[in-house]
Structure formats: C-alpha cells, structure tokens
Design a protein around this motif. Structure first.
Motif, short mmCIF file in Angstrom:
data_model
loop_
_atom_site.label_atom_id
_atom_site.label_comp_id
_atom_site.label_asym_id
_atom_site.label_seq_id
_atom_site.Cartn_x
_atom_site.Cartn_y
_atom_site.Cartn_z
N VAL A 42 0.83 -1.21 0.00
CA VAL A 42 0.00 0.00 0.00
C VAL A 42 0.87 1.26 0.00
N VAL A 43 1.90 1.29 0.84
CA VAL A 43 2.79 2.46 0.90
C VAL A 43 3.50 2.65 -0.44
N THR A 44 4.00 1.57 -1.01
CA THR A 44 4.72 1.68 -2.28
C THR A 44 3.79 2.15 -3.40
N LEU A 45 2.59 1.61 -3.46
CA LEU A 45 1.63 2.05 -4.48
C LEU A 45 1.22 3.51 -4.27
N SER A 46 1.03 3.91 -3.02
CA SER A 46 0.68 5.30 -2.72
C SER A 46 1.76 6.25 -3.19
N VAL A 47 3.01 5.91 -2.91
CA VAL A 47 4.13 6.76 -3.34
C VAL A 47 4.21 6.79 -4.86
N THR A 48 4.02 5.64 -5.49
CA THR A 48 4.09 5.56 -6.96
C THR A 48 3.06 6.46 -7.62
N PHE A 49 1.86 6.54 -7.05
CA PHE A 49 0.81 7.35 -7.65
C PHE A 49 0.85 8.81 -7.20
N THR A 50 1.46 9.11 -6.05
CA THR A 50 1.53 10.47 -5.53
C THR A 50 2.73 11.23 -6.09
N PHE A 51 3.84 10.55 -6.30
CA PHE A 51 5.08 11.18 -6.71
C PHE A 51 4.95 12.03 -7.98
N PRO A 52 4.38 11.52 -9.08
CA PRO A 52 4.33 12.34 -10.31
C PRO A 52 3.61 13.67 -10.13
N SER A 53 2.53 13.68 -9.38
CA SER A 53 1.78 14.92 -9.16
C SER A 53 2.63 15.96 -8.43
N ILE A 54 3.31 15.53 -7.40
CA ILE A 54 4.15 16.46 -6.63
C ILE A 54 5.35 16.90 -7.46
N ALA A 55 5.92 15.98 -8.24
CA ALA A 55 7.06 16.32 -9.09
C ALA A 55 6.65 17.34 -10.16
N ARG A 56 5.46 17.20 -10.74
CA ARG A 56 4.98 18.17 -11.72
C ARG A 56 4.84 19.55 -11.08
N SER A 57 4.30 19.59 -9.87
CA SER A 57 4.14 20.86 -9.16
C SER A 57 5.50 21.50 -8.90
N GLU A 58 6.47 20.69 -8.46
CA GLU A 58 7.81 21.22 -8.20
C GLU A 58 8.44 21.74 -9.48
N LEU A 59 8.29 21.01 -10.56
CA LEU A 59 8.87 21.43 -11.83
C LEU A 59 8.24 22.73 -12.33
N ARG A 60 6.92 22.84 -12.23
CA ARG A 60 6.26 24.09 -12.64
C ARG A 60 6.75 25.27 -11.80
N ALA A 61 6.94 25.05 -10.49
CA ALA A 61 7.43 26.12 -9.62
C ALA A 61 8.85 26.53 -10.00
N LYS A 62 9.70 25.56 -10.29
CA LYS A 62 11.08 25.87 -10.68
C LYS A 62 11.12 26.60 -12.02
N LEU A 63 10.22 26.26 -12.92
CA LEU A 63 10.21 26.89 -14.24
C LEU A 63 9.56 28.27 -14.22
N SER A 64 8.97 28.67 -13.09
CA SER A 64 8.41 30.01 -12.99
C SER A 64 9.51 31.04 -12.76
N GLN A 65 10.72 30.58 -12.42
CA GLN A 65 11.87 31.47 -12.27
C GLN A 65 12.34 31.92 -13.65
N GLU A 66 13.27 32.86 -13.65
CA GLU A 66 13.85 33.31 -14.90
C GLU A 66 14.67 32.19 -15.53
N ILE A 67 14.37 31.89 -16.79
CA ILE A 67 15.09 30.84 -17.50
C ILE A 67 16.18 31.49 -18.34
N ILE A 68 17.41 31.07 -18.06
CA ILE A 68 18.57 31.66 -18.74
C ILE A 68 18.82 30.96 -20.07
N SER A 69 18.80 29.63 -20.07
CA SER A 69 19.05 28.89 -21.31
C SER A 69 18.50 27.48 -21.19
#
Length: 153
Positions: free
Chosen positions: A47-74
């Motif tokens: 259950v823990v492994t499946l929960s992490v497997t399904f939760t991780f992509p959503s949180i990773a997408r949020s983190e990536l969007r937040a990081k890309l809101s900064q100034e992009i140099i190249s």
C-alpha cells in the motif's frame, strides 16, 4: 524536500516488496501456513509503495512548474526539438491519461534557471509524434516513471 522523502520511501518500498515476495514463498514452502503478522506487513508495504508511486508524479509536476516560474537563462537538448516551445510546454506540464502508448528513445533536456540547473529526460510518444513523456531523473521514482506528458505544436 517532500520529493526526497517520497523517493526514499519508493526505494525502500521496492526493496520491501521484493523481501515480502521472498518471505511469502519461504513461508509457503517451509512453514506450510500463513503468519497473519507477516501478511499484514506485506500488505502495508504494498500500500505504501503504491501510494508513493501514484503520488510522486503529481508532486514532481508541481515542483517542476514552480522551478520553471523562475527566470530561464538557457536550455539545451540532445534531441531535435524546439527548445523554447518545449520550455513553454513544460511550464504547463500535466497528467495525461493513458493512451495505450509507451515512450521511445529518451534524450536529455537541460534548463538553466537563475537558481539551478534542471535536468530532464524526454521521450517521444509511440502513438503521437508531437507528444513527449517527461522523466525527472533527479529522483529514482522520476527516473523509472514519467511525471507527465507535454504536447508540442
């Protein structure tokens, strides 16, 4: 921080699943009966492994969007894609329901922001040549499982 914890749980859970399978087989061969405590532990690990497997992509997408809101140099790419269009699509990355397709050959995509370098891996979708799977290899779970898809024009 949360992604690091989830990534650690993903790794430990994967190891736990393997140990659980071995323990279950050993129980059936040698003990010839099921121990309820071990069965409950196995279910908890699954259950823990499946929960992490399904939760991780959503949180990773949020983190990536937040990081890309900064100034992009190249940005640089090992593949032949429009880098500016790809960065714009990555800022809008989302979950895409399964389309009975798979990712093809991966290639690196690096984005330099004002604060850090973000390394991603992209892979063309097997059914749609304008759609790319996004992998976040900074984390083991993101290396094995795509965190989303982007569609280029």
């Amino acid at each position: 921080m949360l992604l690091s914890i989830l990534d650690f749980l993903f790794t430990i859970g994967g190891i736990g699943v393997l140990i659980s399978i071995i323990a279950f087989i050993a129980m059936m061969i040698f003990a010839k009966r099921l121990n309820p405590k071990i069965i409950l532990m196995m279910i908890a690990i699954f259950v823990v492994t499946l929960s992490v497997t399904f939760t991780f992509p959503s949180i990773a997408r949020s983190e990536l969007r937040a990081k890309l809101s900064q100034e992009i140099i190249s940005s640089t790419s090992d593949g032949h894609i429009n880098r500016d269009e790809t960065v714009a699509a990555l800022k809008q990355i989302s979950y895409v329901q399964g389309t009975n397709s798979h990712s093809l050959q991966r290639f690196g995509f690096t984005i330099q922001t004002a604060e850090e370098v973000i390394y991603l891996e992209l892979a063309r979708d097997s059914n749609d040549s304008k759609t790319y799977w996004v992998f976040y290899p900074r984390y083991r779970a993101g290396r094995l499982n795509g965190i989303g898809k982007v569609r280029l024009k």
